[in-house]
Design a protein around this motif. Structure first.
Motif, PDB file in Angstrom:
ATOM      1  N   THR A 168      15.553  69.600  54.931  1.00 25.93           N
ATOM      2  CA  THR A 168      15.739  68.761  56.012  1.00 25.93           C
ATOM      3  C   THR A 168      14.408  69.590  57.037  1.00 25.93           C
ATOM      4  O   THR A 168      13.273  68.284  57.149  1.00 25.93           O
ATOM      5  CB  THR A 168      16.881  69.062  57.266  1.00 25.93           C
ATOM      6  N   ILE A 169      13.713  70.564  56.579  1.00 30.73           N
ATOM      7  CA  ILE A 169      12.670  71.148  56.941  1.00 30.73           C
ATOM      8  C   ILE A 169      11.491  70.253  56.551  1.00 30.73           C
ATOM      9  O   ILE A 169      10.217  68.902  56.913  1.00 30.73           O
ATOM     10  CB  ILE A 169      12.377  72.303  56.855  1.00 30.73           C
ATOM     11  N   THR A 170      11.444  70.009  55.045  1.00 35.65           N
ATOM     12  CA  THR A 170      10.311  68.891  54.125  1.00 35.65           C
ATOM     13  C   THR A 170      10.993  67.632  54.232  1.00 35.65           C
ATOM     14  O   THR A 170       9.536  67.065  54.899  1.00 35.65           O
ATOM     15  CB  THR A 170      10.690  68.810  53.074  1.00 35.65           C
ATOM     16  N   ALA A 227       7.814  62.681  60.700  1.00 32.70           N
ATOM     17  CA  ALA A 227       6.621  63.153  61.146  1.00 32.70           C
ATOM     18  C   ALA A 227       5.541  62.677  60.515  1.00 32.70           C
ATOM     19  O   ALA A 227       4.854  62.548  61.948  1.00 32.70           O
ATOM     20  CB  ALA A 227       6.813  64.807  62.104  1.00 32.70           C
ATOM     21  N   MET A 228       5.662  62.945  59.679  1.00 32.37           N
ATOM     22  CA  MET A 228       4.089  62.426  59.064  1.00 32.37           C
ATOM     23  C   MET A 228       3.018  61.038  59.427  1.00 32.37           C
ATOM     24  O   MET A 228       2.312  60.198  59.230  1.00 32.37           O
ATOM     25  CB  MET A 228       3.156  63.485  58.065  1.00 32.37           C
ATOM     26  N   THR A 229       4.545  60.319  58.724  1.00 35.43           N
ATOM     27  CA  THR A 229       4.783  59.091  58.455  1.00 35.43           C
ATOM     28  C   THR A 229       4.047  57.954  59.285  1.00 35.43           C
ATOM     29  O   THR A 229       3.482  57.509  59.871  1.00 35.43           O
ATOM     30  CB  THR A 229       5.601  58.227  57.983  1.00 35.43           C
ATOM     31  N   LEU A 235       3.262  70.214  67.051  1.00 32.91           N
ATOM     32  CA  LEU A 235       4.391  70.378  67.644  1.00 32.91           C
ATOM     33  C   LEU A 235       5.255  70.040  66.067  1.00 32.91           C
ATOM     34  O   LEU A 235       6.796  69.637  66.796  1.00 32.91           O
ATOM     35  CB  LEU A 235       4.184  69.425  68.678  1.00 32.91           C
ATOM     36  N   THR A 236       4.325  68.646  65.482  1.00 31.23           N
ATOM     37  CA  THR A 236       5.143  68.265  64.565  1.00 31.23           C
ATOM     38  C   THR A 236       5.962  68.973  63.566  1.00 31.23           C
ATOM     39  O   THR A 236       7.477  69.301  63.421  1.00 31.23           O
ATOM     40  CB  THR A 236       4.494  67.074  63.528  1.00 31.23           C
ATOM     41  N   PHE A 237       5.342  70.073  63.274  1.00 34.38           N
ATOM     42  CA  PHE A 237       5.547  71.334  62.637  1.00 34.38           C
ATOM     43  C   PHE A 237       6.534  71.967  63.142  1.00 34.38           C
ATOM     44  O   PHE A 237       7.834  72.560  62.777  1.00 34.38           O
ATOM     45  CB  PHE A 237       4.822  71.705  62.068  1.00 34.38           C
ATOM     46  N   ALA A 238       6.711  72.342  64.706  1.00 36.93           N
ATOM     47  CA  ALA A 238       7.519  73.156  65.272  1.00 36.93           C
ATOM     48  C   ALA A 238       8.729  71.864  66.135  1.00 36.93           C
ATOM     49  O   ALA A 238       9.756  72.780  65.416  1.00 36.93           O
ATOM     50  CB  ALA A 238       7.436  73.213  66.774  1.00 36.93           C
ATOM     51  N   LEU A 239       8.890  70.726  65.467  1.00 29.07           N
ATOM     52  CA  LEU A 239       9.884  69.799  65.717  1.00 29.07           C
ATOM     53  C   LEU A 239      10.463  69.954  64.443  1.00 29.07           C
ATOM     54  O   LEU A 239      12.026  69.749  64.529  1.00 29.07           O
ATOM     55  CB  LEU A 239       9.755  68.431  66.422  1.00 29.07           C
ATOM     56  N   ALA A 240      10.600  69.568  63.457  1.00 25.42           N
ATOM     57  CA  ALA A 240      10.421  69.734  62.205  1.00 25.42           C
ATOM     58  C   ALA A 240      11.010  71.463  62.235  1.00 25.42           C
ATOM     59  O   ALA A 240      12.589  70.679  61.150  1.00 25.42           O
ATOM     60  CB  ALA A 240       9.682  70.158  60.851  1.00 25.42           C
ATOM     61  N   GLY A 257      11.732  61.953  68.201  1.00 27.83           N
ATOM     62  CA  GLY A 257      12.462  63.129  68.052  1.00 27.83           C
ATOM     63  C   GLY A 257      13.403  62.857  67.269  1.00 27.83           C
ATOM     64  O   GLY A 257      14.598  63.545  66.704  1.00 27.83           O
ATOM     65  N   ASP A 258      13.951  61.704  68.134  1.00 25.88           N
ATOM     66  CA  ASP A 258      15.195  60.850  67.681  1.00 25.88           C
ATOM     67  C   ASP A 258      14.907  60.635  65.580  1.00 25.88           C
ATOM     68  O   ASP A 258      15.753  60.806  64.912  1.00 25.88           O
ATOM     69  CB  ASP A 258      15.621  60.149  68.537  1.00 25.88           C
ATOM     70  N   ALA A 259      13.212  60.070  65.342  1.00 25.36           N
ATOM     71  CA  ALA A 259      13.111  59.707  64.419  1.00 25.36           C
ATOM     72  C   ALA A 259      13.278  60.745  63.338  1.00 25.36           C
ATOM     73  O   ALA A 259      14.000  61.351  62.259  1.00 25.36           O
ATOM     74  CB  ALA A 259      12.448  59.023  64.297  1.00 25.36           C
ATOM     75  N   THR A 260      12.871  61.853  63.920  1.00 27.46           N
ATOM     76  CA  THR A 260      12.477  63.686  63.242  1.00 27.46           C
ATOM     77  C   THR A 260      14.257  63.503  62.696  1.00 27.46           C
ATOM     78  O   THR A 260      14.706  63.872  61.694  1.00 27.46           O
ATOM     79  CB  THR A 260      12.122  64.558  63.539  1.00 27.46           C
ATOM     80  N   ALA A 261      14.931  63.728  64.026  1.00 34.03           N
ATOM     81  CA  ALA A 261      16.526  64.393  63.626  1.00 34.03           C
ATOM     82  C   ALA A 261      17.282  63.023  62.774  1.00 34.03           C
ATOM     83  O   ALA A 261      18.063  63.575  61.974  1.00 34.03           O
ATOM     84  CB  ALA A 261      17.289  64.472  64.840  1.00 34.03           C
ATOM     85  N   HIS A 262      16.991  61.999  62.909  1.00 30.02           N
ATOM     86  CA  HIS A 262      17.808  61.209  62.026  1.00 30.02           C
ATOM     87  C   HIS A 262      17.272  60.937  59.999  1.00 30.02           C
ATOM     88  O   HIS A 262      18.303  61.360  59.848  1.00 30.02           O
ATOM     89  CB  HIS A 262      17.091  59.107  62.551  1.00 30.02           C
ATOM     90  N   ALA A 263      16.141  61.713  60.080  1.00 27.36           N
ATOM     91  CA  ALA A 263      15.806  61.746  58.969  1.00 27.36           C
ATOM     92  C   ALA A 263      16.411  63.012  58.095  1.00 27.36           C
ATOM     93  O   ALA A 263      16.271  63.211  56.804  1.00 27.36           O
ATOM     94  CB  ALA A 263      14.047  61.467  58.998  1.00 27.36           C
TER      95      ALA A 263
END
Length: 264
Positions: free
Chosen positions: A61-63, A69-71, A172-177, A36-42
């Protein structure tokens, strides 16, 4: 009612809390805090790209959050330790985002607002985006709740039940984004992970079922928003960090209560 900036701020914070509550439970159960932290920082890189190409910050941001997340999902099974991989990607994305922002000429940007949030500046349009995203996240998690829970508990049991754990990971990845994209205006990039993790962790000792934990996390998130905003108004402190501070105090209180109440 929406002309009052404090009302808009409270509604925005409540929307983020509602979206983050069930998602945060899965983040805690799956030990995905660094994810979650990595996704937020991105997300800050998404902000820079959105401003550079004159497109919606939400879309940018969502993209970028989805790409991050996919990486992580792609590289996690290729010999890299997960904590090392997430640490490299999280800080690299944040650094590249900050550098990219510095190259934007002719665009005035309040970087602190994106790093720590600017909930008091939420507009009616922002409210529509936040609540629309929150509704989508809650609907998505509610729709896949049973499958997500089964794959979280045991992947072999999920396969035996006809559930693909990798597909649920993508959900979960999509919801997190989506949550990161709608929360960046409220608590900022650096505090999004806190709003995901702390209310869920605080609700864990107060509940006995997964559904109860999600409900408790939602209530704690909403209380943190309302009390944190009130404290920021009275004490003249930053609103986003104040909300997280209240959530942290609730976590401390719930942990103390857990230690005092004997296990059954």
């Amino acid at each position: 009612m929406f002309d009052d900036f404090m009302v808009r701020a409270a509604l925005a914070g409540i929307g983020v809390a509602i979206a983050a509550a069930p998602l945060g439970c899965f983040v805690v159960w799956r030990r995905m805090a660094y994810f979650g932290d990595a996704t937020a920082h991105a997300a800050i890189l998404g902000v820079a790209l959105s401003l550079a190409f004159s497109m919606s910050i939400f879309i940018g941001t969502i993209t970028v959050a989805l790409l991050m997340a996919m990486t992580v999902s792609f590289l996690s099974g290729r010999g890299y330790a997960m904590d090392t991989l997430l640490g490299v990607l999280a800080h690299s994305a944040l650094a590249f985002g900050l550098v990219a922002v510095s190259f934007l000429s002719g665009i005035r940007i309040d970087l602190m607002a994106y790093l720590f949030g600017d909930i008091l500046a939420v507009s009616r349009g922002d409210l529509a985006v936040i609540w629309g995203g929150a509704a989508l996240v809650v609907a998505l998690i509610g729709w896949r709740w049973s499958a997500l829970l089964t794959s979280t508990l045991n992947e072999d049991l999920a396969y035996a039940s006809g559930i693909d754990p990798k597909r649920e990971q993508l959900v979960l990845t999509f919801a997190l984004a989506i949550t990161v994209a709608v929360a960046i205006k409220v608590v900022g990039v650096l505090l999004i992970a806190a709003m995901l993790i702390i209310p869920a962790a605080a609700g864990r000792p107060l509940s006995r079922t997964p559904e109860g934990m999600a409900l408790a996390a939602g209530v704690i998130g909403i209380l943190s928003v309302t009390i944190g905003l009130r404290a920021a108004f009275v004490l003249d402190t930053p609103a986003g960090p104040s909300i997280v501070c209240v959530a942290a105090l609730v976590f401390l209180l719930s942990s103390l209560l857990k230690g005092l109440v004997p296990a059954r």
